[in-house]
Scaffold this active site. Structure first.
Site, short mmCIF file in Angstrom:
data_model
loop_
_atom_site.label_atom_id
_atom_site.label_comp_id
_atom_site.label_asym_id
_atom_site.label_seq_id
_atom_site.Cartn_x
_atom_site.Cartn_y
_atom_site.Cartn_z
N LYS A 1 0.90 -1.35 -0.23
CA LYS A 1 -0.10 -0.09 0.00
C LYS A 1 0.72 1.29 0.05
O LYS A 1 0.29 2.34 -0.31
CB LYS A 1 -1.03 0.07 1.30
CG LYS A 1 -1.99 -0.76 1.15
CD LYS A 1 -2.97 -0.95 2.35
CE LYS A 1 -4.26 -1.60 2.25
NZ LYS A 1 -5.16 -1.36 3.42
N ASP B 1 -10.09 3.22 2.06
CA ASP B 1 -10.12 2.71 3.51
C ASP B 1 -10.50 4.01 4.02
O ASP B 1 -11.36 3.94 5.19
CB ASP B 1 -8.61 2.46 3.85
CG ASP B 1 -8.26 1.10 3.44
OD1 ASP B 1 -9.05 0.16 3.03
OD2 ASP B 1 -6.87 1.04 3.27
#
Ligand code: ATR
Length: 272
Positions: free
Chosen positions: A68, A104
């Site tokens: 990520k 997210d």
């Protein structure tokens, strides 16, 4: 039907075999009758994987542990929120231009905001990793006050200083003893995750009936942390909500269709 026009979406990470994203997104494509397929790709060499995604014209992909952060340097554009958080979990390929997003953040904010107004609330975030960063930036933008509680103080302080750089005086570091004064507690650590299902990030003695408790761990669906909170009468939000929330936001970026969230949630629940 899969044919030569089928658009390919995927998730890259390592390991990837237990990812629930393929089942969740494929259920949504199928419900809306979209000619897309979603696959899991176990990736070690990130740079070559990205070259491959470009060369094959893969339409988009999610990014999970451990890529990520590293992925940022291989992208053409990074959305403002993802840049602040320094983590990308969604990449859209628009005619060869790869743009990174962090869903997210919106996924967590939606999960919380569906239960409670965030402006002016005091929110304790346990942990200071990637998920904590996404949540802290998201709730700071909504006008919440944040208390970061992390095992490694320096990492907590770095997150506080990064968030305060964009949202002045919104955040500070603290300890579990300060939970008495907060409205919402969010666990972003892996504590309580299968197989350590009896572990909890916050002892029950620190919880109060009026706390709103959210866990990002979703396996098991009901963690010890959530069980303790429920037994005291607290409102709780399970990790499924953030997982489905981020998935829904990614789906909308990939397909420009409204995500069928219930279908996605049921696909995940069926796997657990
Ligand atoms: P993610 O990207 O999923 O958020 P991460 O970046 O590895 O994962 O972050 C995990 C967070 O959980 C970190 O803040 C970590 O604390 P440290 O900064 O001290 O490493 C925290 N964490 C993980 N295991 C923990 C444990 N057993 N006890 C307390 N904190 C823990």
């Amino acid at each position: 039907m899969i044919d030569s026009k089928t658009k390919i979406i995927g998730v890259i990470g390592k390991p990837i075999g237990h990812s629930m994203s393929p089942a969740m997104h494929n259920a949504a494509f199928s419900r809306l009758g979209l000619n897309y397929v979603y696959l899991g790709f176990e990736v070690t060499d990130l740079q070559r994987a990205i070259d491959g995604m470009r060369a094959l014209g893969i339409s988009g992909f999610n990014v999970t542990i451990p890529h990520k952060i590293d992925i940022l340097k291989y992208l053409d554009k990074i959305d403002t929120t993802a840049k602040r958080i320094s983590a990308v979990n969604t990449v859209v390929n628009d005619n060869g231009i790869l743009t990174g997003y962090n869903t997210d953040c919106a996924g967590a904010v939606d999960a919380l905001a569906s239960k409670v107004k965030l402006k002016g609330r005091k929110i304790a975030v346990i942990g200071a990793g990637g998920a904590a960063r996404a949540i802290a930036f998201g709730v700071a933008e909504k006008g919440a006050h944040i208390l970061i509680i992390n095992r490694t103080l320096a990492k907590g302080e770095k997150l506080v200083s990064d968030v305060n750089g964009f949202f002045p005086d919104s955040s500070k570091c603290g300890t579990i003893k300060e939970l008495e004064d907060v409205d919402i507690i969010v666990n972003t650590t892996p504590i309580g995750m299968n197989p350590n299902i009896h572990a909890t990030p916050v002892g029950k003695e620190f919880l109060r009936k009026n706390h709103i408790i959210m866990d990002i761990v979703y396996n098991p669906i009901e963690t010890q942390f959530l069980r303790d909170a429920k037994s005291l009468g607290c409102m709780t939000i399970s990790g499924i909500e953030m997982f489905v929330g981020q998935g829904a936001k990614s789906f909308e970026l990939f397909t420009e269709n409204k995500a069928p969230k219930e279908v996605m949630r049921n696909a995940v629940l069926n796997l657990l």
